[in-house]
Every structure is written in structure tokens, then in C-alpha cells.
Scaffold this motif. Sequence first.
Motif, mmCIF file in Angstrom:
data_model
loop_
_atom_site.group_PDB
_atom_site.id
_atom_site.type_symbol
_atom_site.label_atom_id
_atom_site.label_comp_id
_atom_site.label_asym_id
_atom_site.label_seq_id
_atom_site.Cartn_x
_atom_site.Cartn_y
_atom_site.Cartn_z
ATOM 1 N N LYS A 1 1.196 4.066 -3.017
ATOM 2 C CA LYS A 1 1.000 5.477 -2.698
ATOM 3 C C LYS A 1 2.183 6.305 -3.193
ATOM 4 O O LYS A 1 2.014 7.377 -3.750
ATOM 5 C CB LYS A 1 0.820 5.651 -1.185
ATOM 6 C CG LYS A 1 0.434 7.025 -0.772
ATOM 7 C CD LYS A 1 0.187 7.060 0.732
ATOM 8 C CE LYS A 1 -0.220 8.431 1.187
ATOM 9 N NZ LYS A 1 -0.455 8.467 2.629
ATOM 10 N N SER B 1 1.999 6.416 -7.082
ATOM 11 C CA SER B 1 0.941 7.297 -7.579
ATOM 12 C C SER B 1 1.296 8.753 -7.303
ATOM 13 O O SER B 1 0.982 9.638 -8.096
ATOM 14 C CB SER B 1 -0.403 6.945 -6.950
ATOM 15 O OG SER B 1 -0.410 7.245 -5.570
ATOM 16 N N ARG C 1 0.833 -1.206 0.000
ATOM 17 C CA ARG C 1 0.000 0.000 0.000
ATOM 18 C C ARG C 1 0.866 1.254 0.000
ATOM 19 O O ARG C 1 0.590 2.215 -0.707
ATOM 20 C CB ARG C 1 -0.901 -0.017 1.239
ATOM 21 C CG ARG C 1 -2.266 0.556 0.995
ATOM 22 C CD ARG C 1 -3.134 0.388 2.187
ATOM 23 N NE ARG C 1 -2.722 1.353 3.199
ATOM 24 C CZ ARG C 1 -3.205 1.413 4.405
ATOM 25 N NH1 ARG C 1 -4.121 0.567 4.788
ATOM 26 N NH2 ARG C 1 -2.794 2.310 5.264
ATOM 27 N N TRP C 2 1.948 1.236 0.793
ATOM 28 C CA TRP C 2 2.857 2.381 0.848
ATOM 29 C C TRP C 2 3.539 2.584 -0.500
ATOM 30 O O TRP C 2 3.671 3.699 -0.988
ATOM 31 C CB TRP C 2 3.892 2.151 1.946
ATOM 32 C CG TRP C 2 4.950 3.201 1.994
ATOM 33 C CD1 TRP C 2 4.831 4.455 2.500
ATOM 34 C CD2 TRP C 2 6.284 3.083 1.502
ATOM 35 N NE1 TRP C 2 6.022 5.118 2.362
ATOM 36 C CE2 TRP C 2 6.937 4.304 1.744
ATOM 37 C CE3 TRP C 2 6.991 2.060 0.880
ATOM 38 C CZ2 TRP C 2 8.251 4.526 1.392
ATOM 39 C CZ3 TRP C 2 8.298 2.287 0.537
ATOM 40 C CH2 TRP C 2 8.910 3.512 0.795
#
Length: 131
Positions: free
Chosen positions: A116, A119, A112-113
Amino acid sequence: MTDTQAKVAPQHTLLRRVLTRILSFLIFAAIVGWIINFAIHFANKPAGPAGFARGIVHGALMPAALPNLVIGNDVPIYAANNTGRTYKLGYTVGVNGCGLIFFGVFFWRVNRWRKKQLSGGAQVLKDRGSP
């Protein structure tokens, strides 16, 4: 003329954040240690040989017993009086299940990190006018 420089956070907020994280970790470790100590002693109360179910409990609690062992508490993480193969199968299921949960959550957070970060980098390139 507009000022586009990023503001640097004051040093004392960084220090406060680091100290807060360390204190939070120590409190969490103490609570987990207390819970593990209680759970292991509770799991060892029933009389008779340990079977599959207690093997799962002992296996799941084994990795979390490390902090207690490091500070000198003698925590039983394996029942000497067990049923043999069924206890060992339960113990293996418990250890692997605990590892799956711990590492699954860890790698999920890292993924997830990473998404992020990627993106955010794509947004910066888009803002600069790059294709």
C-alpha cells in the motif's frame, strides 16, 4: 488562488485514537487471558496421561499463556503425566501451528501495508509527472 496545504488533525483526536487503541488492546488481552485460562483447565480435566491431541492443545495455548503468567496466575502449560513421544510431538505441532498462524498473519499484514505504501508512492510520482 487555491490553498493546497494539508490540514493538521487536532491533537485531541490523536490522543483519543491512542487511548482507544490501548484500551482495546487491554480489553482484548483480558478476554484472551480468560479464554486461555478456561481452555487450559478444560484441557487438563480428562483423566489419564495426555496424548497427541492434548499435546497439540497445550502447545497451541502455551504462547498465549504469557499474559497470565506475567500477572501471577500459575497456568499449567505442560502435562507432567503424558504418553511421552506422542505428547511431545503434539506439543511441538501445537507450538509451531500457533506460531505459523500468528506470524503468518503478522507478516501478511506487514506485506499488505508495504504494498500500500509503495503503490501510494508510485501514485505521487505519477501525479508529479515523473515517468
